[in-house]
Design a protein around this motif. Sequence first.
Motif, short mmCIF file in Angstrom:
data_model
loop_
_atom_site.label_atom_id
_atom_site.label_comp_id
_atom_site.label_asym_id
_atom_site.label_seq_id
_atom_site.Cartn_x
_atom_site.Cartn_y
_atom_site.Cartn_z
N LEU A 1 -33.09 60.33 64.41
CA LEU A 1 -31.72 60.07 63.97
C LEU A 1 -31.64 58.70 63.30
O LEU A 1 -32.05 57.69 63.86
CB LEU A 1 -30.77 60.12 65.17
CG LEU A 1 -29.28 60.05 64.87
CD1 LEU A 1 -28.84 61.24 64.03
CD2 LEU A 1 -28.49 60.01 66.18
N THR A 2 -31.10 58.68 62.09
CA THR A 2 -30.94 57.43 61.35
C THR A 2 -29.46 57.05 61.30
O THR A 2 -28.58 57.91 61.47
CB THR A 2 -31.46 57.57 59.92
OG1 THR A 2 -30.62 58.51 59.20
CG2 THR A 2 -32.90 58.06 59.91
N ALA B 1 -22.89 62.83 59.90
CA ALA B 1 -22.58 63.88 60.87
C ALA B 1 -21.25 63.62 61.56
O ALA B 1 -20.44 64.53 61.75
CB ALA B 1 -23.70 63.99 61.90
N ASP C 1 -34.52 70.79 64.68
CA ASP C 1 -33.49 71.23 63.74
C ASP C 1 -33.46 72.75 63.57
O ASP C 1 -32.40 73.33 63.30
CB ASP C 1 -33.71 70.58 62.37
CG ASP C 1 -33.56 69.07 62.43
OD1 ASP C 1 -32.90 68.59 63.38
OD2 ASP C 1 -34.10 68.38 61.55
N LEU D 1 -26.21 67.26 61.40
CA LEU D 1 -25.24 67.51 60.35
C LEU D 1 -24.85 68.98 60.25
O LEU D 1 -23.71 69.32 59.94
CB LEU D 1 -25.79 67.01 59.01
CG LEU D 1 -24.83 67.03 57.81
CD1 LEU D 1 -23.61 66.16 58.10
CD2 LEU D 1 -25.54 66.54 56.55
N THR E 1 -32.98 65.95 64.37
CA THR E 1 -32.86 64.84 63.42
C THR E 1 -31.51 64.91 62.71
O THR E 1 -30.63 65.68 63.08
CB THR E 1 -33.98 64.90 62.37
OG1 THR E 1 -33.75 66.01 61.49
CG2 THR E 1 -35.35 65.05 63.03
N ASP E 2 -31.37 64.09 61.68
CA ASP E 2 -30.13 64.05 60.90
C ASP E 2 -29.72 65.44 60.40
O ASP E 2 -28.54 65.80 60.44
CB ASP E 2 -30.30 63.13 59.68
CG ASP E 2 -30.58 61.70 60.06
OD1 ASP E 2 -30.34 61.34 61.23
OD2 ASP E 2 -31.04 60.94 59.19
N VAL E 3 -30.69 66.20 59.95
CA VAL E 3 -30.40 67.50 59.34
C VAL E 3 -29.76 68.45 60.37
O VAL E 3 -28.75 69.09 60.10
CB VAL E 3 -31.69 68.13 58.77
CG1 VAL E 3 -31.42 69.53 58.25
CG2 VAL E 3 -32.27 67.25 57.68
N SER F 1 -27.57 56.34 58.74
CA SER F 1 -26.87 57.05 57.66
C SER F 1 -26.65 58.52 58.02
O SER F 1 -25.58 59.08 57.74
CB SER F 1 -27.66 56.95 56.35
OG SER F 1 -28.97 57.48 56.51
N GLY F 2 -27.65 59.13 58.64
CA GLY F 2 -27.50 60.53 59.06
C GLY F 2 -26.45 60.68 60.13
O GLY F 2 -25.65 61.63 60.11
#
Length: 666
Positions: free
Chosen positions: A598-599, A606, A550, A579, A574-576, A601-602
């Motif tokens: 990666l989830t 994104a 990230d 996004l 990752t998600d962060v 929801s994330g």
Amino acid sequence: MKKQKKECFGGFNPFDLLSEEIIFMILDLLHRNPLDKKSFSLVCKSFYATESKHRRTLKPLRQEHLPAILCRYPNITHLDLTLCSRVTDASLSIISNACTSTLRSVDFSRSRLFSTSGLLGLALNCKNLVEIDLSNGTELKDSAMAAVAEAKNLEKLWLARCKSITDLGVGCVAVGCRKLRFVCLKWCLGVGDLGVGLIAVKCKQILYLDLSYLPITNKCLSSVLKLQHLEDLVMEGCFGIDDDSLAVLKHGCKSLKSLDVSTCQNITDSGLSSLISGAEGLQQLTLAHGSPVTSSLADCLKKLSLLQSVKLDGCLITYDGLKTIGNWCLSLRELSLSKCLGVTDEGLSSVVTKHKDLRKLDITCCRKITDVSVAHITNSCNFLSSLRMESCTLVSRKAFGLIGQQCHLLEELDLTDNEIDDEGLKSISRCSKLSNLKLGICLNITDEGLIHIGRGCSKLIELDLYRCAEITDLGILAIAQGCPGLEMINIAYCKDITDRSLLSLSKCSCLKTFESRGCSRITSLGLTAIAVGCKELSKLDIKKCHNIDDAGMLPLAHFSQNLRQINLSHSSVTDVGLLSLASISCLQNITILHLKGLTPSGLAAALLACAGLRKVKLQAAFRWLLPHRLFEHLEARGCMFQWRDKVLQVELDPKCWKLQLEDPMP
């Protein structure tokens, strides 16, 4: 601040002394980076106003921006909507009302959702419209062509892959648009002899006609070849065209300069012999993937005294055929023999020895040629600007030195998958005009060779080092320092590359494409340097760069506002990080496979935040982990999904990988 500036210049703005004409001349020079003109317009109010008047071409990111930008830029002549996958009739209404007298060209080749009504309004209101690109409009029907027919001044019409239109729709265009000069009907499978014949009969000014893959026969060719101004005819993959069809050329098509009948398996030397009397002005002929090139076929073309370019890619070619080409009296400028079976040293040498004025030569995958051919090429063809010889694996290391010794005018050189070494690169570094160099899978080159290239080839724009396993940071440093105009570099699977290389390349401010797939030693620190220094970056591949996380995405999000395509697969993002990329308004294409951090929801957040996405490659598992309504919403917004379920494979050593490529298991 403004008051202080005016006081420094005696109370007036020095920019007011520049006339509009001078500012226009300055703006004409700001064409490399689209952000340059934006920065220029923010200097002062007068620059802002003048830049608005100057702009003629517009490429909006989304249709929602159209009202504001068309209001600001009143003199737009060319509107490129390829970044707007969704263009509604309301948007077309805005365009037709705002650009009534100025609009001359519009590109819808990546757009959909508009209807016949929207096209009709555009055609009726924009009287000066001369070009429309509706390629890939698979949903367009004949009614849409009837609307296009109202654009009476239309000169260029591109309809590639409009598979739902028929002869009726093309007939409407032929009747309504008599001024047409350029027409592309490639892959319009519903168009046959009747539609093509109507175009030929009604539109007498046709210069360019692409009929590739249409189900046409000789019934329409007589009308087509009566066009007095026709210069470029493309009939690639027209399987209904045979020797009898080409017989109509005997009646004459004196204006024809370029003919493409590639993949027309039913054309032999008998049909091509008709070219001699009917198209004596032919300059370019493409016969790729067609009948075998025999001496009789080559002999029937020798009377085309103006012929400069011959493309025979993928054809079986005999020694006698090549020898006959070598005996032609004319002097070719371009010859393409890519993947031609039967090309030998003796045959190729007979050709290049005769055609000494060759500028472009393609012998890709001609696996039977050796040093003998290279010697004849370099001794005879000193004016070559482009030489492509990928996978000529029987050519030895020492032969590549001849290229640099004799062919100093080379601008493009493809040596992918060859035995060239550092001595060969040292010789090639004499080619000071070289702008495109491909060295992928050349396992014998090291930093020493790249140092020579960096010193001698300062005009290099594109460099491919794919799987060059012996290259390290030292070689990349030499390229970065010696080739400041570099726009594309591929260092995928160069296992010893570290952040030092990326820090060096960050000085190449023109860099647009950076591919570092499989470079496991680079980290987010190196990527940050690229983001900060290379603001024109538009394509980035960091697949299997496991140490990029990230921390590397945040600088990209801030500095890389021109980024359009990115591959993050097998990285540590990752998600962060994903996004954060939502702030890049240009981002359209993203590949995110095997991201452990990666989830669902994330990912959903994104995807919703990246409003400009048009193509996403995802792991198949996410298809069932996310709501179906989410995908429906994103697809309605113009985003297309590709699902992958590929198992993660262990990376092979470069030499083992090459052996596997050359000797695949049955």
